[in-house]
Design an enzyme around this catalytic site. Structure first.
Site, short mmCIF file in Angstrom:
data_model
loop_
_atom_site.label_atom_id
_atom_site.label_comp_id
_atom_site.label_asym_id
_atom_site.label_seq_id
_atom_site.Cartn_x
_atom_site.Cartn_y
_atom_site.Cartn_z
N ARG A 208 37.66 52.84 53.55
CA ARG A 208 38.99 53.09 52.80
C ARG A 208 39.90 52.33 52.52
O ARG A 208 40.48 52.40 51.44
CB ARG A 208 39.53 54.51 53.46
CG ARG A 208 38.57 55.71 53.47
CD ARG A 208 39.32 56.94 54.21
NE ARG A 208 39.22 56.93 55.74
CZ ARG A 208 38.17 57.59 56.39
NH1 ARG A 208 37.32 58.49 55.81
NH2 ARG A 208 38.34 57.70 57.73
N PHE A 224 32.32 64.53 47.08
CA PHE A 224 32.11 64.83 48.28
C PHE A 224 33.28 64.41 49.09
O PHE A 224 33.06 63.90 50.26
CB PHE A 224 30.87 64.03 49.01
CG PHE A 224 29.54 64.20 48.18
CD1 PHE A 224 28.80 65.33 48.13
CD2 PHE A 224 29.32 63.11 47.07
CE1 PHE A 224 27.75 65.50 47.10
CE2 PHE A 224 28.29 63.22 46.24
CZ PHE A 224 27.46 64.41 46.38
N ASP A 246 34.56 68.55 46.14
CA ASP A 246 33.63 68.83 47.03
C ASP A 246 33.16 70.57 46.95
O ASP A 246 33.92 71.28 46.40
CB ASP A 246 34.64 68.93 48.50
CG ASP A 246 33.37 68.77 49.82
OD1 ASP A 246 33.39 67.84 50.25
OD2 ASP A 246 32.75 69.86 50.01
N SER A 247 31.99 70.97 47.27
CA SER A 247 31.41 72.28 47.04
C SER A 247 32.06 73.22 48.23
O SER A 247 31.91 74.43 48.04
CB SER A 247 30.22 72.10 47.28
OG SER A 247 29.59 71.77 48.51
N ASP A 292 30.20 59.59 48.56
CA ASP A 292 30.03 59.57 50.02
C ASP A 292 29.32 60.91 50.39
O ASP A 292 29.98 61.68 50.93
CB ASP A 292 31.22 59.09 50.72
CG ASP A 292 31.07 59.22 52.09
OD1 ASP A 292 29.94 58.87 52.57
OD2 ASP A 292 32.18 59.25 52.62
N CYS A 332 24.49 57.78 54.71
CA CYS A 332 25.05 58.13 56.26
C CYS A 332 23.67 58.46 56.99
O CYS A 332 23.61 58.83 57.99
CB CYS A 332 26.01 59.00 56.33
SG CYS A 332 26.00 60.49 55.98
#
Length: 388
Positions: A208, A224, A246-247, A292, A332
């Site tokens: 970040r 995300f 984002d969902s 991400d 990830c």
């Protein structure tokens, strides 16, 4: 301790200090060993090899030590003290600008199955093995001792990591409603009650900060976004606008709160609750994009589909990003290697017919250390790409 006996020749990886013993390596075991129990592991001749937590499944024993010692208060205190000392040595503990960091990273800190994240004066503990779950009260006692008054609260959160155990989340020490922490001078709310993982992704702290250096004047899309970490770093970096997607409606609400906490009444930010692939289909005019996503593969059987997913996701971003744009893209998934991920992204660039240069190859930060004898601990990988 009860004893587990290995098959002939199956101790070779343990002699190289790998911390996992697979079920296929076991010849036989003493009767009555229960899940989570601490056991001694010996070779076929009875020679000592290790002490660890037993659990049914592919990984039958997670090694706690290669010394023939008791797993008692002294053991937990010593391990936690070692972990804390490393965080002090690398400048994270007692840092006036950052009070959020990972104190224990499983195998990386020789405590397989245990995660502890620090958020100001609260430690959030998460067990990924039954053995660590059963030891939680002893660990909490030693943790409070090691942290020497730096923490007032210990919250235990393992409902999602051990759902078959039905563990009850809750405070093992203290209790607080103050869930604001700080990272590189920026503040954020931590939802350790209902949020993912321990409430915040501290593993992206350095990435970040890198994004902040590239954000000036950019039109930023944070896909995300979860709690919006990349978004408010981009804003501090001078982004022209930042859109967070984002969902999860809860994630979007937390993103909005975090942005407001750092940049009140700043009209540069908007957040959208929408499916990532659907949103990417309709975008334009972004010249800095962050991808991400959550882990696409949590086991090897899902690897093929995961790589297809990464290719499809990155291809969409390559097709939409403006010329001269910068793409931060991550995986990830532990079973996805650096080479797997890079090949998926390279394939996406070729399909999108874009010229792409690698600016940075990213990884997890120092407070998520990788045990040199356990390369599987390297899970976070990322690329920063310049797209022509």
């Amino acid at each position: 301790m009860k004893t587990i006996y290995l098959k002939r020749g199956k101790e070779e990886s343990l002699l190289r200090f790998h911390p996992w013993i697979f079920s296929g390596a076991i010849h036989h075991a003493d009767n009555g060993i229960e899940e989570g129990e601490v056991v001694r592991v010996v070779n076929e001749k009875g020679g000592f090899i290790a002490v660890g937590h037993y659990q049914q499944g592919s990984i039958a024993v997670r090694v706690l030590t290669f010394n023939d010692v008791d797993i008692d208060e002294q053991f937990w205190t010593s391990r936690l003290q070692s972990a804390f000392q490393m965080r002090k040595d690398i400048g994270l503990a007692d840092n006036p600008n950052t009070n959020a960091f990972r104190l224990v990273h499983g195998e990386g800190d020789l405590l397989p199955g245990l995660i502890i994240d620090i958020y100001d004066d609260t430690a959030v503990m998460q067990a990924h093995s039954i053995g660590m779950h059963l030891a939680r009260h002893d660990i909490a006692k030693s943790l409070a001792k090691v942290m020497e008054g730096r923490i007032s609260n210990i919250y235990y959160k393992s409902e999602t990591t051990l759902p078959f155990m039905d563990p009850e989340n809750g405070f093992l020490l203290g209790k607080t409603d103050n869930n604001i922490a700080m990272e590189n001078g920026l503040k954020f709310y931590v939802d350790w009650l209902r949020g993912q993982k321990t409430g915040f992704f501290v593993d992206q702290r350095e990435n970040r900060a890198l994004l902040e250096r590239y954000a000036k004047g950019k039109r930023v899309l944070n896909m995300f976004c979860y709690t919006g970490g990349f978004s408010f770093y981009a804003m501090r970096g001078g982004a022209e606008l930042v859109h967070s997607v984002d969902s999860s409606a809860k994630a979007i609400e937390l993103t909005r709160r975090n942005v407001e906490l750092n940049f009140p009444n700043d009209s540069r930010h908007e957040a959208f609750c929408e499916d990532a692939f659907k949103y990417l289909d309709g975008i334009k005019d972004y010249n800095l994009i962050i991808l991400d996503p959550p882990a696409f593969a949590k086991h090897r059987g899902a690897l093929h589909n995961a790589l297809k997913g990464y290719t499809r996701l990155n291809q969409k971003a390559f097709e939409k990003i403006e010329r001269g744009g910068i793409l931060f893209t991550f995986s990830c998934s532990q079973v996805v290697t650096k080479d797997h991920f890079r090949n998926a992204v390279f394939t996406a660039a070729a399909l999108a017919k874009r010229k792409v240069r690698i600016l940075h190859q990213l990884h997890q930060p120092a407070d998520h250390p990788i045990n040199i004898f356990h390369p599987e601990g390297e899970y976070l990988k990322g690329l920063v790409l310049y797209v022509e």
